[in-house]
Design a protein around this motif. Structure first.
Motif, short mmCIF file in Angstrom:
data_model
loop_
_atom_site.label_atom_id
_atom_site.label_comp_id
_atom_site.label_asym_id
_atom_site.label_seq_id
_atom_site.Cartn_x
_atom_site.Cartn_y
_atom_site.Cartn_z
N GLU A 182 60.77 75.94 22.84
CA GLU A 182 61.35 75.52 24.06
C GLU A 182 62.66 74.41 23.43
OE1 GLU A 182 59.62 74.17 27.27
OE2 GLU A 182 58.49 75.89 27.92
N THR A 183 62.51 73.81 22.98
CA THR A 183 63.39 72.48 22.16
C THR A 183 63.92 73.03 20.58
OG1 THR A 183 62.17 70.74 22.81
CG2 THR A 183 63.84 70.52 20.98
N ALA A 184 63.43 74.20 19.80
CA ALA A 184 64.28 74.98 18.76
C ALA A 184 64.79 75.65 19.16
CB ALA A 184 62.85 75.59 17.89
N LYS A 185 64.65 76.41 20.60
CA LYS A 185 65.19 77.48 21.06
C LYS A 185 66.89 76.66 21.80
CE LYS A 185 62.96 81.71 21.97
NZ LYS A 185 62.50 82.12 23.25
N LYS A 186 66.70 75.72 22.10
CA LYS A 186 68.01 74.47 22.84
C LYS A 186 69.15 74.42 21.89
CE LYS A 186 68.56 71.77 26.39
NZ LYS A 186 68.05 70.65 27.23
N TYR A 187 68.43 73.82 20.25
CA TYR A 187 69.03 72.90 20.01
C TYR A 187 69.48 74.05 18.75
CZ TYR A 187 68.39 69.13 23.44
OH TYR A 187 67.77 68.72 23.91
N LYS A 188 70.73 73.88 18.60
CA LYS A 188 71.23 74.98 17.27
C LYS A 188 70.82 74.00 15.83
CE LYS A 188 74.51 77.95 19.73
NZ LYS A 188 75.89 78.75 19.67
N SER A 189 71.25 72.91 15.50
CA SER A 189 70.40 72.11 14.75
C SER A 189 69.55 72.24 14.22
CB SER A 189 71.03 70.52 14.99
OG SER A 189 70.18 70.29 16.13
N LEU A 190 69.24 72.66 15.25
CA LEU A 190 67.38 72.71 14.62
C LEU A 190 67.19 73.91 13.28
CD1 LEU A 190 65.53 71.27 18.13
CD2 LEU A 190 66.20 70.65 15.70
N ASN A 191 68.19 74.69 13.44
CA ASN A 191 67.61 76.52 12.76
C ASN A 191 66.76 76.93 13.10
OD1 ASN A 191 68.34 78.15 11.21
ND2 ASN A 191 67.62 77.45 9.66
N GLY A 192 66.55 76.42 14.81
CA GLY A 192 65.13 77.68 15.45
C GLY A 192 63.68 77.34 15.46
#
Length: 422
Positions: free
Chosen positions: A151-161
């Motif tokens: 869920e966090t990976a979806k929320k922040y684009k900087s994590l690149n998924g």
């Protein structure tokens, strides 16, 4: 040991975009049965603050202003695309649990431990290349933490998924930003109880003593807390438990007032339920037919009318279910009423190899009928649903009682006559 949760991004909208590139970067909304309410949105539609569940007619000004694409729910397409995604994931890891139509848990072997981030990106690239569906990947030491990481990976684009929670400080940072009500396994009632005691975040929950958790949230709550602390309590389930009840239901495209249309609709619903039953290699001994009128036509009066029938022998024979359904409709039908919906439910479900014979009647699911049903399912699997069926379900798809789907896209992968033309 680490677990990964792979979740498709805006799955229904992504399926539509695979076959219609003009929808890229455009707001997309998917409507419920009979094109009633919004049930799925693309990221662009979410940015317009189009809420889930809102009736379509209420957002028509937004649709016109921002050129929002509207599609009827196309479950045949979504189901087949889900199958393709899951088959692709099985090439990445053999230990896979299909959790829902757009989510799967994977148990990662020790060979991935030195490059979890790279492994997550590898999964994303392979699924996108092979299916066209974008996914996010959360990796952690427990399934609950993997879900929060996703869920966090979806929320922040900087994590690149991709987000890997492999360090205590990273895990704590995520837990501090997750409201306690968003933790997997914490329902609405537990959320109210926890917030009443000042527990606002997942991190607050993870610090509570075991004795208090066990007393307040029982053993299941304690397992959730242990998972938040990094102690695995949930394993990857590679076998799917067969369903104990199978329901086939639709709202009618327009109100139904005659017995013949009701019989056609209910026969089709019974056929679909029987097909699902056979897919899990089960048989059922009870069928329930329910007819629904308008809840608001006569305030306070009964608007659901049902009848349950126990069969002498458990079966998965479509012809038996359809004939019993017609009998139920004939008993329930009232010509003075207008019907908006109907459903057929199968219960008393057991594996077909556990059928108990009855000394006083012939077997309910003979080998001859078993082979006939297998042949019908094979034809429908190859050439599309309802290519072969019982006559009582009607012919074609233009009956007035069928769902309204004015914005339906083609079923590109499951119908020969709807293949994409290039």
């Amino acid at each position: 040991m680490y677990y990964a949760l792979i979740d498709c991004n805006n799955f229904y909208a992504s399926c539509e975009r695979v076959f219609d590139p003009a929808l890229q970067n455009r707001p997309v909304t998917i409507l419920s049965n009979n094109d009633g309410c919004v049930i799925a949105r693309s990221a662009e539609a979410k940015e317009l603050e189009i809420p889930m569940g809102i009736p379509e007619f209420k957002i028509r000004p937004l649709i016109r202003k921002y050129n929002v694409a509207v599609r009827s729910s196309n479950y045949a397409l979504y189901g087949d695309m889900s199958r393709r995604v899951m088959e692709t994931l099985q090439t990445c890891t053999p230990n896979l649990e299909v959790y829902s139509i757009d989510e799967a848990f994977a148990e990662l072997s020790s060979s991935y431990m030195d490059s979890l981030e790279a492994y997550g990106q590898y999964i994303r690239k392979r699924v996108l290349k092979w299916t066209g569906i974008p996914v996010s990947v959360g990796i952690a030491s427990t399934k609950t933490l993997a879900k929060l990481a996703n869920e966090t990976a979806k929320k922040y684009k900087s994590l690149n998924g991709v987000l890997v929670l492999d360090q205590p400080e990273k895990t704590e940072k995520v837990l501090r930003h997750v409201p306690v009500g968003n933790v997997w396994g914490i329902g609405r009632n537990y959320t109210k109880t926890l917030e009443k005691h000042g527990i606002q975040s997942a991190f607050d929950l993870s610090l509570l003593p075991d004795s208090w958790i066990r007393q307040t949230m029982k053993v299941t709550g304690l397992r959730t807390v242990w998972e938040l602390r990094g102690k695995p309590c949930l394993t990857v389930e590679q076998t799917v438990e067969p369903r104990k009840g199978i329901l086939s239901s639709r709202s009618f495209g327009q109100p139904v007032r005659n017995r013949e249309d009701l019989n056609e609709a209910v026969t089709l619903f019974a056929s679909r339920a029987a097909e699902k039953l056979r897919a899990q290699q089960s048989v059922a001994s009870t069928i329930t037919v329910t007819l629904v009128t308008s809840k608001y036509a006569n305030e306070g009066s009964q608007y659901k009318f049902g009848l349950s029938v126990s069969l002498p022998n458990a079966t998965a024979d479509t012809t038996v279910f359809s004939s019993v359904s017609k009998m139920a409709v004939n008993r329930l039908f009232d010509p003075s009423k207008t019907y908006k919906k109907a459903w057929v439910m199968l219960t008393g479900i057991v594996p077909e190899n556990e059928i108990q014979a009855n000394l006083f009647t012939e077997t309910g699911y003979s080998s001859r009928m078993h082979k006939l049903m297998e042949s019908m399912d094979a034809v429908n699997a190859r050439y599309g649903k309802q290519t072969m069926g019982v006559a009582g379900a009607g012919v074609g798809e233009n009956q007035s009682w069928r769902m309204k789907q004015e914005h339906l896209s083609s079923r590109y992968t499951t119908r020969w006559d709807e293949l994409m033309e290039v």
